[in-house]
Design a protein around this motif. Structure first.
Motif, PDB file in Angstrom:
ATOM      1  N   HIS A   1       0.837  -1.205   0.000  1.00  0.00           N
ATOM      2  CA  HIS A   1       0.000   0.000   0.000  1.00  0.00           C
ATOM      3  C   HIS A   1       0.872   1.256   0.000  1.00  0.00           C
ATOM      4  CE1 HIS A   1      -3.140   2.859   0.982  1.00  0.00           C
ATOM      5  NE2 HIS A   1      -2.493   3.214   2.071  1.00  0.00           N
ATOM      6  N   GLU A   2       0.583   2.178  -0.923  1.00  0.00           N
ATOM      7  CA  GLU A   2       1.312   3.447  -0.982  1.00  0.00           C
ATOM      8  C   GLU A   2       0.451   4.532  -0.328  1.00  0.00           C
ATOM      9  OE1 GLU A   2       2.385   4.170  -5.033  1.00  0.00           O
ATOM     10  OE2 GLU A   2       3.736   2.449  -5.125  1.00  0.00           O
ATOM     11  N   PRO A   3       0.799   4.948   0.875  1.00  0.00           N
ATOM     12  CA  PRO A   3      -0.050   5.880   1.616  1.00  0.00           C
ATOM     13  C   PRO A   3      -0.132   7.245   0.940  1.00  0.00           C
ATOM     14  CG  PRO A   3       1.581   4.830   3.045  1.00  0.00           C
ATOM     15  CD  PRO A   3       1.986   4.546   1.642  1.00  0.00           C
ATOM     16  N   VAL A   4      -1.260   7.912   1.163  1.00  0.00           N
ATOM     17  CA  VAL A   4      -1.459   9.286   0.717  1.00  0.00           C
ATOM     18  C   VAL A   4      -2.008  10.077   1.900  1.00  0.00           C
ATOM     19  CG1 VAL A   4      -2.664  10.841  -0.859  1.00  0.00           C
ATOM     20  CG2 VAL A   4      -1.895   8.599  -1.675  1.00  0.00           C
ATOM     21  N   LEU A   5      -1.256  11.046   2.368  1.00  0.00           N
ATOM     22  CA  LEU A   5      -1.711  11.921   3.440  1.00  0.00           C
ATOM     23  C   LEU A   5      -2.515  13.063   2.833  1.00  0.00           C
ATOM     24  CD1 LEU A   5       1.603  12.240   5.516  1.00  0.00           C
ATOM     25  CD2 LEU A   5      -0.087  10.394   5.543  1.00  0.00           C
ATOM     26  N   ARG A   6      -3.551  13.507   3.525  1.00  0.00           N
ATOM     27  CA  ARG A   6      -4.348  14.651   3.065  1.00  0.00           C
ATOM     28  C   ARG A   6      -4.099  15.836   3.992  1.00  0.00           C
ATOM     29  NH1 ARG A   6      -9.531  13.723   3.836  1.00  0.00           N
ATOM     30  NH2 ARG A   6      -9.393  11.595   4.647  1.00  0.00           N
ATOM     31  N   LEU A   7      -3.486  16.867   3.424  1.00  0.00           N
ATOM     32  CA  LEU A   7      -3.183  18.083   4.174  1.00  0.00           C
ATOM     33  C   LEU A   7      -4.123  19.189   3.704  1.00  0.00           C
ATOM     34  CD1 LEU A   7      -1.429  19.759   6.109  1.00  0.00           C
ATOM     35  CD2 LEU A   7       0.187  20.102   4.207  1.00  0.00           C
ATOM     36  N   GLU A   8      -4.981  19.668   4.608  1.00  0.00           N
ATOM     37  CA  GLU A   8      -5.981  20.679   4.272  1.00  0.00           C
ATOM     38  C   GLU A   8      -5.636  21.994   4.966  1.00  0.00           C
ATOM     39  OE1 GLU A   8     -10.104  18.952   4.526  1.00  0.00           O
ATOM     40  OE2 GLU A   8      -8.966  17.245   5.314  1.00  0.00           O
ATOM     41  N   ARG A   9      -5.486  23.043   4.152  1.00  0.00           N
ATOM     42  CA  ARG A   9      -5.192  24.380   4.680  1.00  0.00           C
ATOM     43  C   ARG A   9      -5.901  25.414   3.835  1.00  0.00           C
ATOM     44  NH1 ARG A   9       1.352  24.129   5.296  1.00  0.00           N
ATOM     45  NH2 ARG A   9       1.106  23.596   3.099  1.00  0.00           N
ATOM     46  N   ALA A  10      -6.600  26.340   4.502  1.00  0.00           N
ATOM     47  CA  ALA A  10      -7.269  27.458   3.827  1.00  0.00           C
ATOM     48  C   ALA A  10      -8.173  26.976   2.691  1.00  0.00           C
ATOM     49  CB  ALA A  10      -6.229  28.445   3.300  1.00  0.00           C
ATOM     50  N   GLY A  11      -8.869  25.881   2.912  1.00  0.00           N
ATOM     51  CA  GLY A  11      -9.800  25.370   1.917  1.00  0.00           C
ATOM     52  C   GLY A  11      -9.172  24.621   0.767  1.00  0.00           C
ATOM     53  N   VAL A  12      -7.868  24.412   0.817  1.00  0.00           N
ATOM     54  CA  VAL A  12      -7.157  23.715  -0.257  1.00  0.00           C
ATOM     55  C   VAL A  12      -6.604  22.404   0.304  1.00  0.00           C
ATOM     56  CG1 VAL A  12      -5.234  23.776  -1.875  1.00  0.00           C
ATOM     57  CG2 VAL A  12      -6.534  25.867  -1.394  1.00  0.00           C
ATOM     58  N   THR A  13      -6.830  21.304  -0.424  1.00  0.00           N
ATOM     59  CA  THR A  13      -6.354  19.995   0.011  1.00  0.00           C
ATOM     60  C   THR A  13      -5.194  19.538  -0.860  1.00  0.00           C
ATOM     61  OG1 THR A  13      -8.551  19.352   0.805  1.00  0.00           O
ATOM     62  CG2 THR A  13      -6.972  17.581   0.387  1.00  0.00           C
ATOM     63  N   ALA A  14      -4.079  19.233  -0.221  1.00  0.00           N
ATOM     64  CA  ALA A  14      -2.917  18.679  -0.916  1.00  0.00           C
ATOM     65  C   ALA A  14      -2.802  17.196  -0.579  1.00  0.00           C
ATOM     66  CB  ALA A  14      -1.652  19.414  -0.492  1.00  0.00           C
ATOM     67  N   ARG A  15      -2.510  16.392  -1.564  1.00  0.00           N
ATOM     68  CA  ARG A  15      -2.334  14.953  -1.361  1.00  0.00           C
ATOM     69  C   ARG A  15      -0.836  14.645  -1.390  1.00  0.00           C
ATOM     70  NH1 ARG A  15      -6.892  11.965  -2.083  1.00  0.00           N
ATOM     71  NH2 ARG A  15      -5.760  10.175  -2.954  1.00  0.00           N
ATOM     72  N   LEU A  16      -0.333  14.139  -0.283  1.00  0.00           N
ATOM     73  CA  LEU A  16       1.096  13.886  -0.118  1.00  0.00           C
ATOM     74  C   LEU A  16       1.350  12.391  -0.224  1.00  0.00           C
ATOM     75  CD1 LEU A  16       1.592  16.220   2.986  1.00  0.00           C
ATOM     76  CD2 LEU A  16       1.748  16.833   0.562  1.00  0.00           C
ATOM     77  N   SER A  17       1.944  11.948  -1.322  1.00  0.00           N
ATOM     78  CA  SER A  17       2.178  10.529  -1.563  1.00  0.00           C
ATOM     79  C   SER A  17       3.439  10.056  -0.853  1.00  0.00           C
ATOM     80  CB  SER A  17       2.299  10.265  -3.067  1.00  0.00           C
ATOM     81  OG  SER A  17       1.098  10.605  -3.732  1.00  0.00           O
ATOM     82  N   LEU A  18       3.365   8.855  -0.299  1.00  0.00           N
ATOM     83  CA  LEU A  18       4.487   8.265   0.421  1.00  0.00           C
ATOM     84  C   LEU A  18       4.774   6.876  -0.134  1.00  0.00           C
ATOM     85  CD1 LEU A  18       3.397   9.155   4.078  1.00  0.00           C
ATOM     86  CD2 LEU A  18       5.103  10.355   2.690  1.00  0.00           C
ATOM     87  N   PRO A  19       5.994   6.362   0.052  1.00  0.00           N
ATOM     88  CA  PRO A  19       6.303   5.021  -0.443  1.00  0.00           C
ATOM     89  C   PRO A  19       5.654   3.942   0.411  1.00  0.00           C
ATOM     90  CG  PRO A  19       8.170   5.948   0.741  1.00  0.00           C
ATOM     91  CD  PRO A  19       7.168   7.052   0.622  1.00  0.00           C
ATOM     92  N   ALA A  20       5.438   2.790  -0.191  1.00  0.00           N
ATOM     93  CA  ALA A  20       4.940   1.636   0.544  1.00  0.00           C
ATOM     94  C   ALA A  20       5.955   1.218   1.603  1.00  0.00           C
ATOM     95  CB  ALA A  20       4.674   0.479  -0.418  1.00  0.00           C
ATOM     96  N   ASP A  21       5.460   0.572   2.640  1.00  0.00           N
ATOM     97  CA  ASP A  21       6.344   0.125   3.714  1.00  0.00           C
ATOM     98  C   ASP A  21       5.759  -1.138   4.333  1.00  0.00           C
ATOM     99  OD1 ASP A  21       8.583   0.219   5.309  1.00  0.00           O
ATOM    100  OD2 ASP A  21       7.823   1.755   6.675  1.00  0.00           O
ATOM    101  N   ASP A  22       6.623  -1.995   4.846  1.00  0.00           N
ATOM    102  CA  ASP A  22       6.211  -3.278   5.416  1.00  0.00           C
ATOM    103  C   ASP A  22       6.294  -3.186   6.931  1.00  0.00           C
ATOM    104  OD1 ASP A  22       5.731  -5.861   6.173  1.00  0.00           O
ATOM    105  OD2 ASP A  22       7.437  -6.745   5.115  1.00  0.00           O
ATOM    106  N   GLN A  23       5.172  -2.853   7.576  1.00  0.00           N
ATOM    107  CA  GLN A  23       5.217  -2.640   9.014  1.00  0.00           C
ATOM    108  C   GLN A  23       5.454  -3.939   9.782  1.00  0.00           C
ATOM    109  OE1 GLN A  23       1.458  -0.627   9.549  1.00  0.00           O
ATOM    110  NE2 GLN A  23       0.384  -2.512  10.121  1.00  0.00           N
ATOM    111  N   ALA A  24       5.001  -5.071   9.265  1.00  0.00           N
ATOM    112  CA  ALA A  24       5.255  -6.335   9.952  1.00  0.00           C
ATOM    113  C   ALA A  24       6.741  -6.690   9.911  1.00  0.00           C
ATOM    114  CB  ALA A  24       4.427  -7.454   9.329  1.00  0.00           C
ATOM    115  N   GLY A  25       7.350  -6.536   8.745  1.00  0.00           N
ATOM    116  CA  GLY A  25       8.781  -6.794   8.644  1.00  0.00           C
ATOM    117  C   GLY A  25       9.594  -5.855   9.509  1.00  0.00           C
ATOM    118  N   ASN A  26       9.194  -4.582   9.534  1.00  0.00           N
ATOM    119  CA  ASN A  26       9.889  -3.610  10.378  1.00  0.00           C
ATOM    120  C   ASN A  26       9.753  -3.956  11.854  1.00  0.00           C
ATOM    121  OD1 ASN A  26      10.465  -2.217   8.025  1.00  0.00           O
ATOM    122  ND2 ASN A  26       8.870  -0.679   8.318  1.00  0.00           N
ATOM    123  N   ALA A  27       8.570  -4.442  12.246  1.00  0.00           N
ATOM    124  CA  ALA A  27       8.348  -4.802  13.641  1.00  0.00           C
ATOM    125  C   ALA A  27       9.234  -5.970  14.065  1.00  0.00           C
ATOM    126  CB  ALA A  27       6.877  -5.143  13.861  1.00  0.00           C
TER     127      ALA A  27
END
Length: 342
Positions: A262-288
């Motif tokens: 899964h490639e996460p996308v954060l939603r940053l909302e400021r002054a009525g404008v929404t920016a979509r911030l894409s992030l790389p996939a990551d393996d949380q089970a492997g990291n754990a």
């Protein structure tokens, strides 16, 4: 390079088979040496699959000198008992959440681990996903101004009635199964020794259920920071949190259980404008798994969140139960007081 941590798996829960055993196999940091189950056939089946020994008793691997650590995917009501037994046997412990169902049990486990120089790690996978570090960087950089509130929810659809989540004797219920996720996310906002205060909580227990199927909690994080948590076992799927600031808000979807691709996308909302911030996939089970091996090798002390979380879960459980028991009946607006008087 240090040799792999030799781990015994006590229990064959579906989550262990689906997420953790594959993660152990894929890691160079650990090797599974034993799978234990009270169902000998299931233990033997998994042992063949993973090329390890089978045990039909949870105690057997604790006496095995070839075992460095144990992983406990047992029902929640058994976590503290077997984590304590493993620590007393000199084994490091990776235990599913919650590690304990009371503050007293959590304090005892943490003290035992510290006194013996053993790692006690709660297996909260989402903490090891890089998307949350990205969120905190944005907040620290002032992307949403001053942090004012935190809102988190984790809900899932109803499962079959035979599922252990609906068995109170096994630590079932929405709070213990799902509430731990938004609570642990909230604790992560508050620094290395979080001490939020419970303001109030609610719980819902439908007549046909023996456990709570939904709940909410409101915490005071200090300095006016409000932390609102929601969770449920009879809902449409939701896994999200939002940080509200003085100038914007930042939202994470698929916050707690994203698959490794899964490639996460954060939603940053400021002054009525929404920016979509894409992030790389990551393996949380492997990291754990990697993080647990590091904790074993460094004999890391238990994280303070283990105790804080247990204390708050216990408080939320008591508060929610009290509200549920004392709530007045819902009065239909079409019903007169005489009707209610019977």
């Amino acid at each position: 390079m240090s040799r792999p941590v030799r781990i015994a798996v006590l229990g064959t829960a579906e989550f262990a088979r689906r997420r953790m055993l594959p993660a152990f196999r894929a890691s160079a940091d650990v090797t599974v040496v034993t799978v234990a189950s009270r169902d000998p056939a299931r233990a033997a089946e998994l042992a063949r699959e993973y090329g390890c020994r089978a045990a039909d008793d949870y105690a057997e691997p604790l006496a095995d000198a070839d075992v460095d650590a144990v992983y406990l995917p047992l029902p929640a009501s058994m976590h503290a008992e077997w984590a304590g037994a493993a620590l007393r046997a000199g084994k490091h412990v990776l235990v599913e959440k919650p590690a304990a169902m009371s503050g007293a049990d959590a304090a005892e486990l943490c003290a035992l681990a510290r006194s013996r120089g053993l790692a006690l790690v709660e297996n909260v996978l989402f903490l090891h996903h890089s998307q949350h570090r990205a969120v905190m960087r944005h907040v620290a950089d002032g992307a949403i101004g001053r942090l004012q509130a935190f809102d988190a929810a984790f809900t899932v659809p109803r499962r079959p009635a035979s599922d252990i989540r609906y068995d109170p004797a096994l630590g079932g219920g929405a709070l213990w199964d799902l509430g731990v996720y938004p609570l642990r996310a909230a604790l992560g906002l508050l620094g290395p020794d979080p001490r939020p205060r419970l303001v109030g909580a609610t719980a819902r227990r439908d007549p046909a259920d023996r456990v709570d199927t939904a709940g909410t909690a409101l915490l005071d994080g200090g300095d006016g920071l409000a932390l609102q948590l929601s969770y449920g076992l009879d809902h449409t799927y939701r896994s999200t949190y939002t940080l509200w600031g003085s100038t914007g808000r930042l939202t994470v979807d698929r916050a707690f259980t994203p698959p490794a691709d899964h490639e996460p996308v954060l939603r940053l909302e400021r002054a009525g404008v929404t920016a979509r911030l894409s992030l790389p996939a990551d393996d949380q089970a492997g990291n754990a798994v990697t993080a647990f091996a590091r904790a074993v090798r460094t004999r890391a002390r238990p994280a303070p969140e283990i105790l804080r979380q247990a204390e708050l879960l216990e408080a939320i459980s008591l508060a929610g139960t009290a509200v549920h028991r004392t709530a007045p009946p819902v009065r239909d607006s079409r019903t007169s007081p005489a009707d209610l008087a019977g």
